[in-house]
Motif scaffolding. Structure first.
Motif, PDB file in Angstrom:
ATOM      1  N   LEU A 174      73.421  52.470  81.118  1.00  0.00           N
ATOM      2  CA  LEU A 174      73.886  51.196  80.575  1.00  0.00           C
ATOM      3  C   LEU A 174      73.597  51.089  79.085  1.00  0.00           C
ATOM      4  CD1 LEU A 174      73.016  48.624  83.373  1.00  0.00           C
ATOM      5  CD2 LEU A 174      75.175  49.791  82.927  1.00  0.00           C
ATOM      6  N   ALA A 175      72.441  51.584  78.659  1.00  0.00           N
ATOM      7  CA  ALA A 175      72.125  51.576  77.235  1.00  0.00           C
ATOM      8  C   ALA A 175      73.089  52.467  76.457  1.00  0.00           C
ATOM      9  CB  ALA A 175      70.683  52.013  77.005  1.00  0.00           C
ATOM     10  N   GLY A 176      73.553  53.527  77.100  1.00  0.00           N
ATOM     11  CA  GLY A 176      74.530  54.403  76.459  1.00  0.00           C
ATOM     12  C   GLY A 176      75.862  53.708  76.229  1.00  0.00           C
ATOM     13  N   ILE A 177      76.145  52.683  77.021  1.00  0.00           N
ATOM     14  CA  ILE A 177      77.384  51.921  76.858  1.00  0.00           C
ATOM     15  C   ILE A 177      77.267  50.930  75.700  1.00  0.00           C
ATOM     16  CG2 ILE A 177      78.914  50.232  77.942  1.00  0.00           C
ATOM     17  CD1 ILE A 177      78.183  51.545  80.638  1.00  0.00           C
ATOM     18  N   CYS A 178      76.146  50.186  75.637  1.00  0.00           N
ATOM     19  CA  CYS A 178      76.020  49.143  74.606  1.00  0.00           C
ATOM     20  C   CYS A 178      75.377  49.648  73.318  1.00  0.00           C
ATOM     21  CB  CYS A 178      75.265  47.936  75.152  1.00  0.00           C
ATOM     22  SG  CYS A 178      73.555  48.239  75.641  1.00  0.00           S
ATOM     23  N   ARG A 179      74.735  50.804  73.343  1.00  0.00           N
ATOM     24  CA  ARG A 179      74.208  51.492  72.168  1.00  0.00           C
ATOM     25  C   ARG A 179      73.358  50.595  71.273  1.00  0.00           C
ATOM     26  NH1 ARG A 179      79.283  54.289  69.471  1.00  0.00           N
ATOM     27  NH2 ARG A 179      77.715  54.557  67.824  1.00  0.00           N
ATOM     28  N   PRO A 180      72.204  50.150  71.759  1.00  0.00           N
ATOM     29  CA  PRO A 180      71.331  49.291  70.935  1.00  0.00           C
ATOM     30  C   PRO A 180      70.583  50.092  69.876  1.00  0.00           C
ATOM     31  CG  PRO A 180      70.269  49.788  73.012  1.00  0.00           C
ATOM     32  CD  PRO A 180      71.638  50.401  73.086  1.00  0.00           C
ATOM     33  N   GLN A 181      70.249  49.406  68.788  1.00  0.00           N
ATOM     34  CA  GLN A 181      69.307  49.978  67.813  1.00  0.00           C
ATOM     35  C   GLN A 181      67.900  49.441  68.050  1.00  0.00           C
ATOM     36  OE1 GLN A 181      71.801  47.797  66.284  1.00  0.00           O
ATOM     37  NE2 GLN A 181      73.427  49.309  66.099  1.00  0.00           N
ATOM     38  N   VAL A 182      67.797  48.346  68.807  1.00  0.00           N
ATOM     39  CA  VAL A 182      66.512  47.720  69.111  1.00  0.00           C
ATOM     40  C   VAL A 182      66.380  47.597  70.626  1.00  0.00           C
ATOM     41  CG1 VAL A 182      65.112  45.635  68.865  1.00  0.00           C
ATOM     42  CG2 VAL A 182      66.508  46.436  66.938  1.00  0.00           C
ATOM     43  N   GLY A 183      65.277  48.078  71.170  1.00  0.00           N
ATOM     44  CA  GLY A 183      65.042  48.004  72.604  1.00  0.00           C
ATOM     45  C   GLY A 183      63.774  47.232  72.912  1.00  0.00           C
ATOM     46  N   VAL A 184      63.876  46.239  73.793  1.00  0.00           N
ATOM     47  CA  VAL A 184      62.748  45.381  74.157  1.00  0.00           C
ATOM     48  C   VAL A 184      62.357  45.656  75.604  1.00  0.00           C
ATOM     49  CG1 VAL A 184      61.909  43.010  74.350  1.00  0.00           C
ATOM     50  CG2 VAL A 184      63.649  43.584  72.621  1.00  0.00           C
ATOM     51  N   ILE A 185      61.087  45.940  75.835  1.00  0.00           N
ATOM     52  CA  ILE A 185      60.565  46.063  77.200  1.00  0.00           C
ATOM     53  C   ILE A 185      59.554  44.942  77.390  1.00  0.00           C
ATOM     54  CG2 ILE A 185      59.373  47.509  78.885  1.00  0.00           C
ATOM     55  CD1 ILE A 185      60.386  49.953  77.438  1.00  0.00           C
ATOM     56  N   THR A 186      59.882  43.989  78.248  1.00  0.00           N
ATOM     57  CA  THR A 186      59.034  42.811  78.419  1.00  0.00           C
ATOM     58  C   THR A 186      57.758  43.122  79.195  1.00  0.00           C
ATOM     59  OG1 THR A 186      60.243  42.185  80.433  1.00  0.00           O
ATOM     60  CG2 THR A 186      60.997  41.244  78.333  1.00  0.00           C
ATOM     61  N   ASN A 187      57.857  43.898  80.268  1.00  0.00           N
ATOM     62  CA  ASN A 187      56.712  44.207  81.126  1.00  0.00           C
ATOM     63  C   ASN A 187      57.136  45.183  82.211  1.00  0.00           C
ATOM     64  OD1 ASN A 187      58.004  42.435  83.162  1.00  0.00           O
ATOM     65  ND2 ASN A 187      57.231  40.774  81.869  1.00  0.00           N
ATOM     66  N   VAL A 188      56.174  45.708  82.936  1.00  0.00           N
ATOM     67  CA  VAL A 188      56.433  46.571  84.102  1.00  0.00           C
ATOM     68  C   VAL A 188      55.643  46.012  85.274  1.00  0.00           C
ATOM     69  CG1 VAL A 188      56.196  48.862  85.105  1.00  0.00           C
ATOM     70  CG2 VAL A 188      56.884  48.624  82.703  1.00  0.00           C
ATOM     71  N   HIS A 189      56.355  45.488  86.271  1.00  0.00           N
ATOM     72  CA  HIS A 189      55.709  44.858  87.426  1.00  0.00           C
ATOM     73  C   HIS A 189      56.225  45.455  88.728  1.00  0.00           C
ATOM     74  CE1 HIS A 189      54.791  41.012  84.850  1.00  0.00           C
ATOM     75  NE2 HIS A 189      53.905  41.970  84.667  1.00  0.00           N
ATOM     76  N   ASP A 190      55.848  44.829  89.830  1.00  0.00           N
ATOM     77  CA  ASP A 190      56.200  45.343  91.159  1.00  0.00           C
ATOM     78  C   ASP A 190      57.596  44.882  91.555  1.00  0.00           C
ATOM     79  OD1 ASP A 190      53.694  46.667  91.797  1.00  0.00           O
ATOM     80  OD2 ASP A 190      52.830  44.657  91.822  1.00  0.00           O
ATOM     81  N   THR A 191      58.605  45.548  91.008  1.00  0.00           N
ATOM     82  CA  THR A 191      59.997  45.232  91.313  1.00  0.00           C
ATOM     83  C   THR A 191      60.731  46.500  91.733  1.00  0.00           C
ATOM     84  OG1 THR A 191      60.589  45.540  88.985  1.00  0.00           O
ATOM     85  CG2 THR A 191      60.098  43.293  89.707  1.00  0.00           C
ATOM     86  N   HIS A 192      61.694  46.348  92.634  1.00  0.00           N
ATOM     87  CA  HIS A 192      62.537  47.463  93.094  1.00  0.00           C
ATOM     88  C   HIS A 192      61.711  48.626  93.666  1.00  0.00           C
ATOM     89  CE1 HIS A 192      65.681  45.252  91.194  1.00  0.00           C
ATOM     90  NE2 HIS A 192      65.298  45.523  89.969  1.00  0.00           N
ATOM     91  N   LEU A 193      60.553  48.315  94.253  1.00  0.00           N
ATOM     92  CA  LEU A 193      59.703  49.384  94.794  1.00  0.00           C
ATOM     93  C   LEU A 193      60.362  50.093  95.964  1.00  0.00           C
ATOM     94  CD1 LEU A 193      56.148  47.759  94.641  1.00  0.00           C
ATOM     95  CD2 LEU A 193      57.361  49.094  92.900  1.00  0.00           C
ATOM     96  N   GLU A 194      61.308  49.436  96.592  1.00  0.00           N
ATOM     97  CA  GLU A 194      62.063  50.067  97.679  1.00  0.00           C
ATOM     98  C   GLU A 194      62.779  51.318  97.180  1.00  0.00           C
ATOM     99  OE1 GLU A 194      65.821  48.888 100.597  1.00  0.00           O
ATOM    100  OE2 GLU A 194      64.608  47.316  99.667  1.00  0.00           O
ATOM    101  N   PHE A 195      63.128  51.315  95.896  1.00  0.00           N
ATOM    102  CA  PHE A 195      63.852  52.439  95.309  1.00  0.00           C
ATOM    103  C   PHE A 195      62.983  53.243  94.343  1.00  0.00           C
ATOM    104  CE2 PHE A 195      66.571  48.684  95.827  1.00  0.00           C
ATOM    105  CZ  PHE A 195      67.396  49.133  96.856  1.00  0.00           C
ATOM    106  N   MET A 196      62.035  52.561  93.661  1.00  0.00           N
ATOM    107  CA  MET A 196      61.238  53.211  92.623  1.00  0.00           C
ATOM    108  C   MET A 196      59.870  53.682  93.107  1.00  0.00           C
ATOM    109  SD  MET A 196      63.193  53.250  90.084  1.00  0.00           S
ATOM    110  CE  MET A 196      64.761  52.508  89.669  1.00  0.00           C
ATOM    111  N   ILE A 197      59.532  53.392  94.350  1.00  0.00           N
ATOM    112  CA  ILE A 197      58.301  53.834  95.009  1.00  0.00           C
ATOM    113  C   ILE A 197      57.067  53.080  94.522  1.00  0.00           C
ATOM    114  CG2 ILE A 197      56.861  55.784  95.695  1.00  0.00           C
ATOM    115  CD1 ILE A 197      59.795  55.879  96.662  1.00  0.00           C
ATOM    116  N   ASP A 198      56.776  53.131  93.225  1.00  0.00           N
ATOM    117  CA  ASP A 198      55.589  52.466  92.696  1.00  0.00           C
ATOM    118  C   ASP A 198      55.850  52.024  91.255  1.00  0.00           C
ATOM    119  OD1 ASP A 198      55.482  54.824  91.195  1.00  0.00           O
ATOM    120  OD2 ASP A 198      53.898  55.711  92.421  1.00  0.00           O
ATOM    121  N   ARG A 199      54.834  51.408  90.646  1.00  0.00           N
ATOM    122  CA  ARG A 199      55.018  50.906  89.281  1.00  0.00           C
ATOM    123  C   ARG A 199      55.274  52.027  88.278  1.00  0.00           C
ATOM    124  NH1 ARG A 199      51.239  45.946  87.251  1.00  0.00           N
ATOM    125  NH2 ARG A 199      50.885  44.955  89.269  1.00  0.00           N
ATOM    126  N   ALA A 200      54.705  53.194  88.538  1.00  0.00           N
ATOM    127  CA  ALA A 200      54.966  54.322  87.644  1.00  0.00           C
ATOM    128  C   ALA A 200      56.453  54.658  87.635  1.00  0.00           C
ATOM    129  CB  ALA A 200      54.145  55.536  88.083  1.00  0.00           C
TER     130      ALA A 200
END
Length: 389
Positions: A174-200
């Motif tokens: 998705l980032a390859g589509i919108c091509r940002p020069q600035v990227g913001v990461i707000t936080n990393v929490h326990d979301t989508h663990l069904e697919f991502m396994i763990d926070r890592a």
């Protein structure tokens, strides 16, 4: 105002499809016959509940001058069409083609929580200096990001995107589509663990945003989040701007006062008094993320407090409502353990325990640990609330 203007053949070349019929010009792209405007191209995307191919005729009757389909048999006789193997992939390719034609400042926001609030505030901050567009609602997936790109105009000077994916490689795509020069990461929490396994795993997916930035791009990172700090350490980006609650961050909140449902006040970088009408310290972090990104993109810190004070919470994101003597904290767009804890923390600062009532729903996509997460939230709720529904 210059609208999007493309031809059927140009579109077919851009997406690797086949042009059929007259080479008409269209002035926009739509996936929904209910909002389609005359002169637009209708893209028939197959979703979980509906197949856009069933609405091709209705789109033409509503004024579509052409259609993009995977099933050519759905196209009425004489209607210009672009035939592709996958309309969802073709929509992304068309957006990438369009983005390459535009020169503007672009920021993209990702993270487990706070994306929409950060995106909305950042859009308003940038609007004080630039003609700015930002993604509407939660247009943050493989449909919303391309549609946002296709809604941009040559006169636009800045744009803000929101990115949310639940699979490895999705954020990078998705980032390859919108091509940002600035990227913001707000936080990393326990979301989508069904697919991502763990926070890592979640962190790896969020870190893809930085991989998509140009070498001279800027990473806006949460200094108070251990996994985000690790993302920053691993990133090869030279320009990293950190936000947080301590003076060790580049953009920080000093003298913070939590006023419960009345919001939060603080001094931005020790200098600028800020009154944030949004409840909760977590929203201070969202605010700081937006301020840090806006500063990198050329907005002065001194211009931000006035915009922040006028800012209201997006719908369904801890929005305050008064109902016949009852204060309702409406926070029901989505839920994960950290977002529920943040909502309960606001509730604690809003009144005595005997007057607190929590009405909670399921937290989804938590994988094998779902039951344990729900028990933990239940125990916490029992400690801080008088009633639970």
């Amino acid at each position: 105002m210059t609208m999007l203007r493309m031809t059927i053949r140009e579109t077919a070349d851009a997406v690797g499809g086949t042009a059929k019929g007259n080479d008409v010009v269209f002035s926009g792209v739509s996936l929904d016959t209910r909002t389609l405007r005359a002169g637009e191209l209708f893209v028939a995307v197959k979703g979980q509940r509906f197949d856009g191919h069933a609405f091709v005729r209705a789109a033409v009757e509503a004024g579509a001058v052409g259609v993009m389909v995977a099933d050519e048999s759905a196209v009425p006789d004489g209607v210009p069409a672009v035939v592709v193997s996958d309309t969802r992939a073709a929509l992304a390719a068309l957006a990438a083609h369009r983005r390459a034609q535009l020169k503007l400042r672009v920021a993209a926001v990702t993270g487990s929580n706070g994306k929409t609030t950060t995106k909305e505030l950042l859009g308003r901050l940038l609007s004080t200096r630039y003609r700015t567009k930002w993604a509407r609602d939660s247009y943050n997936n493989d449909i919303g990001v391309p549609l946002t790109v296709l809604g941009l105009e040559p006169e636009d000077e800045a744009a803000v995107f929101e990115i949310e994916m639940n699979q490895a490689g999705g954020t990078l795509r998705l980032a390859g589509i919108c091509r940002p020069q600035v990227g913001v990461i707000t936080n990393v929490h326990d979301t989508h663990l069904e697919f991502m396994i763990d926070r890592a795993g979640v962190a790896e997916e969020k870190a893809e945003l930085l991989q998509a930035l140009p070498p001279d791009g800027s990473a806006i990172l949460n200094r108070d989040d251990e996994l985000v700090r690790e993302i920053g350490r691993r990133s090869g980006l030279r320009r990293q701007v950190w936000f947080g609650l301590s003076r060790q961050a580049d953009v920080f909140a000093a003298e913070l006062v939590d006023r419960g449902t009345e919001g939060v006040s603080f001094r931005l970088n020790d200098t600028h008094p800020v009154r944030l009408r949004l409840a909760g310290v977590h929203n201070v972090m969202n605010c700081l993320a937006a301020c840090a990104a806006a500063a990198v993109m050329g907005v002065e810190l001194a211009a931000m407090p006035e915009v922040i004070e006028r800012f209201e919470s997006p719908p369904l994101r801890l929005r305050l409502r008064r109902l016949r003597g009852v204060t309702l904290l409406e926070d029901c767009y989505n839920a994960n353990p950290q977002s529920v804890r943040a909502g309960l923390d606001v509730l604690v600062h809003s009144g005595a325990k005997e007057s607190r009532v929590a009405v909670l729903g399921d937290m989804l996509e938590l994988g094998p640990a779902a039951a344990a997460f729900h028990r933990d939230i239940g125990r916490l709720t029992a400690r801080v609330c008088d009633r639970l529904g």
